[in-house]
Structure formats: C-alpha cells, structure tokens
Motif scaffolding. Sequence first.
Motif, PDB file in Angstrom:
ATOM      1  N   VAL A  58     -12.740   1.383  -2.994  1.00 48.32           N
ATOM      2  CA  VAL A  58     -12.193   2.557  -2.301  1.00 48.32           C
ATOM      3  C   VAL A  58     -10.800   2.894  -2.832  1.00 48.32           C
ATOM      4  N   ALA A  59      -9.884   1.950  -2.736  1.00 45.82           N
ATOM      5  CA  ALA A  59      -8.516   2.221  -3.189  1.00 45.82           C
ATOM      6  C   ALA A  59      -8.474   2.458  -4.690  1.00 45.82           C
ATOM      7  N   ASP A  60      -9.329   1.756  -5.446  1.00 47.04           N
ATOM      8  CA  ASP A  60      -9.362   1.972  -6.895  1.00 47.04           C
ATOM      9  C   ASP A  60      -9.795   3.400  -7.216  1.00 47.04           C
ATOM     10  N   TRP A  61     -10.840   3.871  -6.542  1.00 45.05           N
ATOM     11  CA  TRP A  61     -11.335   5.236  -6.786  1.00 45.05           C
ATOM     12  C   TRP A  61     -10.263   6.261  -6.400  1.00 45.05           C
ATOM     13  N   VAL A  62      -9.663   6.082  -5.235  1.00 44.44           N
ATOM     14  CA  VAL A  62      -8.644   7.036  -4.790  1.00 44.44           C
ATOM     15  C   VAL A  62      -7.436   6.996  -5.715  1.00 44.44           C
ATOM     16  N   GLY A  63      -7.063   5.811  -6.183  1.00 47.25           N
ATOM     17  CA  GLY A  63      -5.957   5.714  -7.129  1.00 47.25           C
ATOM     18  C   GLY A  63      -6.243   6.443  -8.424  1.00 47.25           C
ATOM     19  N   ASP A  64      -7.460   6.303  -8.944  1.00 44.85           N
ATOM     20  CA  ASP A  64      -7.840   7.045 -10.151  1.00 44.85           C
ATOM     21  C   ASP A  64      -7.769   8.550  -9.913  1.00 44.85           C
ATOM     22  N   GLN A  65      -8.233   8.967  -8.750  1.00 46.69           N
ATOM     23  CA  GLN A  65      -8.193  10.386  -8.401  1.00 46.69           C
ATOM     24  C   GLN A  65      -6.753  10.884  -8.328  1.00 46.69           C
ATOM     25  N   THR A  66      -5.894  10.088  -7.733  1.00 45.87           N
ATOM     26  CA  THR A  66      -4.484  10.455  -7.601  1.00 45.87           C
ATOM     27  C   THR A  66      -3.852  10.674  -8.968  1.00 45.87           C
ATOM     28  N   ARG A  67      -4.141   9.782  -9.889  1.00 43.81           N
ATOM     29  CA  ARG A  67      -3.593   9.934 -11.240  1.00 43.81           C
ATOM     30  C   ARG A  67      -4.190  11.137 -11.959  1.00 43.81           C
ATOM     31  N   ALA A  68      -5.485  11.358 -11.811  1.00 48.71           N
ATOM     32  CA  ALA A  68      -6.128  12.494 -12.470  1.00 48.71           C
ATOM     33  C   ALA A  68      -5.587  13.825 -11.962  1.00 48.71           C
ATOM     34  N   LEU A  69      -5.207  13.856 -10.694  1.00 45.70           N
ATOM     35  CA  LEU A  69      -4.676  15.087 -10.092  1.00 45.70           C
ATOM     36  C   LEU A  69      -3.167  15.211 -10.263  1.00 45.70           C
ATOM     37  N   GLN A  70      -2.571  14.246 -10.979  1.00 43.92           N
ATOM     38  CA  GLN A  70      -1.146  14.275 -11.294  1.00 43.92           C
ATOM     39  C   GLN A  70      -0.276  14.327 -10.033  1.00 43.92           C
ATOM     40  N   ILE A  71      -0.660  13.515  -9.047  1.00 40.83           N
ATOM     41  CA  ILE A  71       0.087  13.441  -7.788  1.00 40.83           C
ATOM     42  C   ILE A  71       1.354  12.622  -8.014  1.00 40.83           C
ATOM     43  N   PRO A  72       2.530  13.162  -7.749  1.00 39.80           N
ATOM     44  CA  PRO A  72       3.763  12.394  -7.937  1.00 39.80           C
ATOM     45  C   PRO A  72       3.986  11.412  -6.795  1.00 39.80           C
ATOM     46  N   GLY A  73       4.745  10.370  -7.068  1.00 34.22           N
ATOM     47  CA  GLY A  73       5.106   9.411  -6.038  1.00 34.22           C
ATOM     48  C   GLY A  73       6.152   9.971  -5.083  1.00 34.22           C
TER      49      GLY A  73
END
Length: 384
Positions: A325-340
């Motif tokens: 779950v967290a791995d998939w969401v993390g990949d999605q976050t990076r693909a969508l260029q979400i800043p920290g």
Amino acid sequence: MSSETFDLAVPSDIRVGAGRVAEAPDVLTGWGARRVLLVTGRSPDRAAPLVAALAERGLDVSTFAVPGEPTIDVVREGTAAAAGHDAVVGFGGGSALDVAKAVAVLAVSGADPLVHLEVIGEGRPITGPGLPCLAVPTTAGTGSEVTRNAVLAGDGVKASLRSPWLLPRVAIVDPDLLTGLPAATVAASGMDALAQVIEPFLSRRANPFTDALARDGIVRSARSLRPAFTDGMQDAGVRADLAVASLFGGLCLANAGLGAVHAFAAALGARSGAPHGAVCAAVLAPALAVNLRAVRERGSHETLLRLTELAVLLTGAVDAEPEDVADWVGDQTRALQIPGLATHGLADADTAEVVAAAQRASSMRGNPLDLTDDEVAEILARAR
C-alpha cells in the motif's frame, strides 16, 4: 471494523454526468430564485459560461471570488455580499464550495462564523436552513459538494462549521468541467480524493455504505489519476473516474470520518498556508506506512485484512501484501511530482506544535488506531 449501526447524511439531489452543469438554471429557477450569489475560486473566468446561462434565464448574478484557502474573514465578506440574494451557487474547488455553504447558512442566521465554528469558536449548533445552495465542483478533490461541513482557517488552525444544514440542496458533478486543469492541481486534488476513499475505508467508523463507495472510488482513482496528470484530463473516461472518485470520497468522509492524513491537513493548512490537497498528497504514503507498522504491533486482525484488501484494490494484484500500500502510494506521489512539506515552509522546529495540533484534530478520531506522539512525528518527518 465495518459497523452495522450507522447514520447517513447526503444531499437530497446529486446529479452526475457530462454536460449536466447545463441543468443549473433549471435548478435555480425551480427554487424561485431571482438574485444569485455565485461563489468562485480565485478567478471567476471559468464560471463565465454559467453566468451567461443564468443571465439568459433572467437571473441577476453577483460573483464573489475566494482568493485562496477559506478563512473566517473571507466567509464574513461573502456573507455580507450575500445580502439581498435568495440563492447561493458554489462553483470551483473545495475552497469555493466550503465558502458557499458557510455563506448560505450564515446569510440567514446572521451569526458570525465563530459562533458555530468548532475548536476555536463557540461551537454552537446551527439550528435552521440557510439560503438554498447549489454546489458545482470544478476539481476532483475534496468532495465538498456532498459534505456537511465547511473548513475555515483562523488562529493558525483549521476548524469546521458542521451541520446537516450545510449540505447543499443540489450537487451537480459534471466531469467535463475538469478539462484542462493544471497538472499540479490534478495531482494535489487527485491525491486528496484518493486519501478520502482510503481513510474512510480504514476508519473505525466505516460502514457498509461507505465501504462500497470507497472500494469503487479507490479502483477508479488508482487507474485514472496518473493518466489525468499526463494528458490534462483530455480523456472522458478518466475525467468521469476522477469526478466520481471525488464524489464518493466526499460521501465516505461525511459518513465514516477520516484519519491521520486529514488531521495533518487541519494542523498544517492554516499554519503554513499550504493548499489542502498538497498537504494530504505529501502525507498520505508516510501515514499509511506508519499506520501499518502500528497495526502489526498492536492493531486488530480485521484492520490488517483491510490493509491487505486495500493493497489489492490499488495494485490490481491478487497476491498483494499490506506493505504494498505505502509503496504503491509512494510511487504515485513521485510520479505526480508531489513536493514534500518543506516546500511549504515547514521547519524542524515546528514538529512539537504540529504533532500536538494533529493529535487534537477531529479527523484523528477516525484513524484505525491511536497513534503515539512519536509515530505522528515520524509521519511528519517522512513527509518533509
């Protein structure tokens, strides 16, 4: 986890489909409205076709623009602008819709927002209906068109006006209004919508109604958010998926609550000025990872089963594990260029204050289990 005893609060009239914004004039004239306050986002330009359609039907339309995140002062200004009007239309993202809902109620009651605002206000109940309100979302994020609260910033925190009287009388969800949204808006609002189907699915207050909507919304968001980010919502099927996922998220959160992600949004939104969706997007993967570890250490078997099902819904893999779950969401976050969160000015020195505010937030009560202060601080650190 899913309770067989529950209440439901939903608008009486929800209309979903491409082109259905054209029904707005009929809705308003059907109410007998003559003077309409149209609450929009920062720029009212996107509402120009709607303004023209309402004017053609003989309606007198005034516009009120919400420049950013909704605040107590903005609602006060909007309430003053509503004087002499007999209906309110919210047209825009969550900020415009929340302001429209608040203005519709306060224009009738005459009360200041702080009379009814939770946490930093008196929290008095809203006891009667406001002006009839039509909600038309133009982003796929908050689901505010079907929720019974309006989130306002003040005193460095975000708090809600909350009442069934805040539910819009009619919600029109037209996926075509999403066409051409900026990629950053698609990303932040879409991740917010994803959080708003994931958190109710894991919530202590989950029920069969919200479970069904959350499952469908998770699948729609998982398959369509990344294509939407890439092609600017040009595909009609993608637009429909995200519009419906956002709608379902609003219905889920209104009836099952949220969790740690939105507790951080409440704690950070007013403090940093960061857009609500941007905070949710940055926090979602870390919150899921820390929650999973806590569930494995001291949570229920049923919650672990939920996390396993969530992994399958997100990934499409029948053998998916909770860690996915967290791995998939993390990949999605990076693909969508979400800043920290550091992008929005969050400093290490803010940690203790933010943790305390997140623990106090009403959304935290829906988290699948109680998190320690150290765990909440870890989410914050990971989200930076």
